[in-house]
Design a protein around this motif. Structure first.
Motif, PDB file in Angstrom:
ATOM      1  N   GLY A 175       0.771  -1.235   0.000  1.00 14.95           N
ATOM      2  CA  GLY A 175       0.000   0.000   0.000  1.00 14.95           C
ATOM      3  C   GLY A 175       0.803   1.287   0.000  1.00 14.95           C
ATOM      4  N   MET A 176       2.029   1.248  -0.479  1.00 16.11           N
ATOM      5  CA  MET A 176       2.826   2.469  -0.523  1.00 16.11           C
ATOM      6  C   MET A 176       2.292   3.393  -1.608  1.00 16.11           C
ATOM      7  N   ALA A 177       2.456   4.685  -1.402  1.00 20.25           N
ATOM      8  CA  ALA A 177       2.007   5.684  -2.369  1.00 20.25           C
ATOM      9  C   ALA A 177       2.921   5.661  -3.603  1.00 20.25           C
ATOM     10  N   TYR A 178       2.345   5.986  -4.752  1.00 22.28           N
ATOM     11  CA  TYR A 178       3.113   5.990  -5.997  1.00 22.28           C
ATOM     12  C   TYR A 178       4.347   6.876  -5.894  1.00 22.28           C
ATOM     13  N   ASP A 179       4.177   8.088  -5.347  1.00 15.86           N
ATOM     14  CA  ASP A 179       5.316   9.016  -5.275  1.00 15.86           C
ATOM     15  C   ASP A 179       6.409   8.499  -4.339  1.00 15.86           C
ATOM     16  N   GLU A 180       6.009   7.800  -3.289  1.00 13.56           N
ATOM     17  CA  GLU A 180       6.980   7.218  -2.366  1.00 13.56           C
ATOM     18  C   GLU A 180       7.786   6.118  -3.075  1.00 13.56           C
ATOM     19  N   ILE A 181       7.105   5.312  -3.880  1.00 12.57           N
ATOM     20  CA  ILE A 181       7.776   4.252  -4.635  1.00 12.57           C
ATOM     21  C   ILE A 181       8.740   4.863  -5.653  1.00 12.57           C
ATOM     22  N   ALA A 182       8.288   5.899  -6.343  1.00 16.61           N
ATOM     23  CA  ALA A 182       9.143   6.565  -7.334  1.00 16.61           C
ATOM     24  C   ALA A 182      10.412   7.111  -6.687  1.00 16.61           C
ATOM     25  N   THR A 183      10.266   7.745  -5.539  1.00 16.10           N
ATOM     26  CA  THR A 183      11.425   8.286  -4.831  1.00 16.10           C
ATOM     27  C   THR A 183      12.354   7.159  -4.399  1.00 16.10           C
ATOM     28  N   LEU A 184      11.780   6.127  -3.847  1.00 14.53           N
ATOM     29  CA  LEU A 184      12.572   5.001  -3.360  1.00 14.53           C
ATOM     30  C   LEU A 184      13.352   4.333  -4.485  1.00 14.53           C
ATOM     31  N   LEU A 185      12.700   4.099  -5.609  1.00 14.15           N
ATOM     32  CA  LEU A 185      13.337   3.398  -6.718  1.00 14.15           C
ATOM     33  C   LEU A 185      14.155   4.327  -7.607  1.00 14.15           C
ATOM     34  N   GLY A 186      13.998   5.636  -7.419  1.00 16.53           N
ATOM     35  CA  GLY A 186      14.757   6.603  -8.204  1.00 16.53           C
ATOM     36  C   GLY A 186      14.335   6.650  -9.660  1.00 16.53           C
ATOM     37  N   VAL A 187      13.039   6.474  -9.916  1.00 15.47           N
ATOM     38  CA  VAL A 187      12.511   6.539 -11.279  1.00 15.47           C
ATOM     39  C   VAL A 187      11.353   7.535 -11.317  1.00 15.47           C
ATOM     40  N   PRO A 188      11.036   8.053 -12.500  1.00 17.55           N
ATOM     41  CA  PRO A 188       9.932   9.011 -12.602  1.00 17.55           C
ATOM     42  C   PRO A 188       8.594   8.389 -12.186  1.00 17.55           C
ATOM     43  N   LEU A 189       7.710   9.231 -11.674  1.00 20.78           N
ATOM     44  CA  LEU A 189       6.391   8.793 -11.217  1.00 20.78           C
ATOM     45  C   LEU A 189       5.619   8.081 -12.328  1.00 20.78           C
ATOM     46  N   GLY A 190       5.660   8.611 -13.533  1.00 19.84           N
ATOM     47  CA  GLY A 190       4.958   7.988 -14.657  1.00 19.84           C
ATOM     48  C   GLY A 190       5.469   6.586 -14.952  1.00 19.84           C
ATOM     49  N   THR A 191       6.769   6.394 -14.804  1.00 23.89           N
ATOM     50  CA  THR A 191       7.357   5.069 -15.022  1.00 23.89           C
ATOM     51  C   THR A 191       6.844   4.084 -13.980  1.00 23.89           C
ATOM     52  N   VAL A 192       6.790   4.518 -12.731  1.00 20.59           N
ATOM     53  CA  VAL A 192       6.288   3.656 -11.658  1.00 20.59           C
ATOM     54  C   VAL A 192       4.842   3.256 -11.940  1.00 20.59           C
ATOM     55  N   LYS A 193       4.017   4.219 -12.306  1.00 19.88           N
ATOM     56  CA  LYS A 193       2.611   3.915 -12.591  1.00 19.88           C
ATOM     57  C   LYS A 193       2.488   2.936 -13.757  1.00 19.88           C
ATOM     58  N   ALA A 194       3.306   3.122 -14.797  1.00 22.26           N
ATOM     59  CA  ALA A 194       3.270   2.213 -15.946  1.00 22.26           C
ATOM     60  C   ALA A 194       3.732   0.817 -15.547  1.00 22.26           C
ATOM     61  N   GLN A 195       4.798   0.727 -14.731  1.00 21.00           N
ATOM     62  CA  GLN A 195       5.288  -0.576 -14.299  1.00 21.00           C
ATOM     63  C   GLN A 195       4.228  -1.316 -13.486  1.00 21.00           C
ATOM     64  N   ILE A 196       3.546  -0.606 -12.617  1.00 20.87           N
ATOM     65  CA  ILE A 196       2.502  -1.227 -11.797  1.00 20.87           C
ATOM     66  C   ILE A 196       1.340  -1.688 -12.684  1.00 20.87           C
ATOM     67  N   HIS A 197       0.950  -0.847 -13.625  1.00 17.58           N
ATOM     68  CA  HIS A 197      -0.138  -1.203 -14.544  1.00 17.58           C
ATOM     69  C   HIS A 197       0.203  -2.477 -15.330  1.00 17.58           C
ATOM     70  N   HIS A 198       1.407  -2.527 -15.900  1.00 14.80           N
ATOM     71  CA  HIS A 198       1.816  -3.705 -16.673  1.00 14.80           C
ATOM     72  C   HIS A 198       1.979  -4.925 -15.770  1.00 14.80           C
ATOM     73  N   GLY A 199       2.504  -4.709 -14.569  1.00 11.60           N
ATOM     74  CA  GLY A 199       2.645  -5.814 -13.616  1.00 11.60           C
ATOM     75  C   GLY A 199       1.302  -6.416 -13.249  1.00 11.60           C
ATOM     76  N   ARG A 200       0.300  -5.563 -13.059  1.00  9.29           N
ATOM     77  CA  ARG A 200      -1.052  -6.055 -12.747  1.00  9.29           C
ATOM     78  C   ARG A 200      -1.615  -6.872 -13.897  1.00  9.29           C
ATOM     79  N   LYS A 201      -1.382  -6.410 -15.133  1.00  9.22           N
ATOM     80  CA  LYS A 201      -1.869  -7.141 -16.305  1.00  9.22           C
ATOM     81  C   LYS A 201      -1.225  -8.520 -16.383  1.00  9.22           C
ATOM     82  N   LEU A 202       0.038  -8.616 -16.020  1.00 13.16           N
ATOM     83  CA  LEU A 202       0.722  -9.906 -16.033  1.00 13.16           C
ATOM     84  C   LEU A 202       0.276 -10.800 -14.878  1.00 13.16           C
TER      85      LEU A 202
END
Length: 192
Positions: A156-183
């Motif tokens: 349940g971490m927030a998208y922006d928190e994940i982006a900061t933690l992983l050092g990637v843009p917020l849009g990339t995190v959202k796309a990765q989560i979206h594709h991960g859910r589809k898989l």
């Protein structure tokens, strides 16, 4: 924060202790480990609900945190960084247990009236094994989706928190989560 065990440190206090520990302050390291232990154990229990397994994973996570504290870059909260370490330790413990497991005849161990084993039962995906197996399957071909997906949908971490933690843009995190859910969907439904 004082050294008494009843104190609950704020995120700012934990960050300060972590910085001091990075600079070699042993007392600060002990205090920060004590402060994050309950949260670390809860994260491990999220993956491994059988208490002894979660305790083992928690100890592994705390050891990793203590020995690799210098790798925390300070970009985000120390507690966010430790959250990822705990998730990875729990997953490593799960993999180790899976590799050590001995195949048995399920008919031999399913006595009528016997309660389900808490290590294999989950409300998340039918069974905890379904979820962990799905993450293992996705990780083989698409490792970039697993960590963001676990951090968002399981913890349940927030998208922006994940982006900061992983050092990637917020849009990339959202796309990765979206594709991960589809898989993950067909794997969790047993369609794959």
């Amino acid at each position: 924060m004082t050294a008494t065990s009843g104190d609950v440190a704020t995120p700012d206090e934990i960050d300060e202790l972590a910085h001091r520990a990075q600079d070699g302050d042993r007392e600060a390291l002990e205090l920060v480990l004590a402060a994050i232990r309950p949260r670390t154990l809860n994260v491990c229990r999220g993956v491994l609900p059988y208490s002894p397994d979660a305790e083992d994973a928690c100890q592994e996570a705390l050891l990793n945190i203590a020995t690799k504290i210098g790798s925390w870059g300070g970009r985000g909260r120390f507690t966010t960084w430790t959250h990822v370490v705990a998730v990875n330790s729990a997953r490593t413990t799960y993999r180790r247990m899976k590799n050590q497991a001995v195949a048995t005849d399920p008919q031999e161990h399913n006595v009528v009236g016997e309660k389900p084993d808490p290590r294999t039962t989950s409300v998340i995906a039918g069974t905890r094994l379904d979820l962990l197996e799905a993450m293992e399957t996705i990780e083989r071909d698409h490792p970039q989706y697993v960590e963001p997906l676990l951090l968002r949908d399981v913890y349940g971490m927030a998208y922006d928190e994940i982006a900061t933690l992983l050092g990637v843009p917020l849009g990339t995190v959202k796309a990765q989560i979206h594709h991960g859910r589809k898989l993950a969907r067909p794997l969790l439904r047993g369609e794959a």
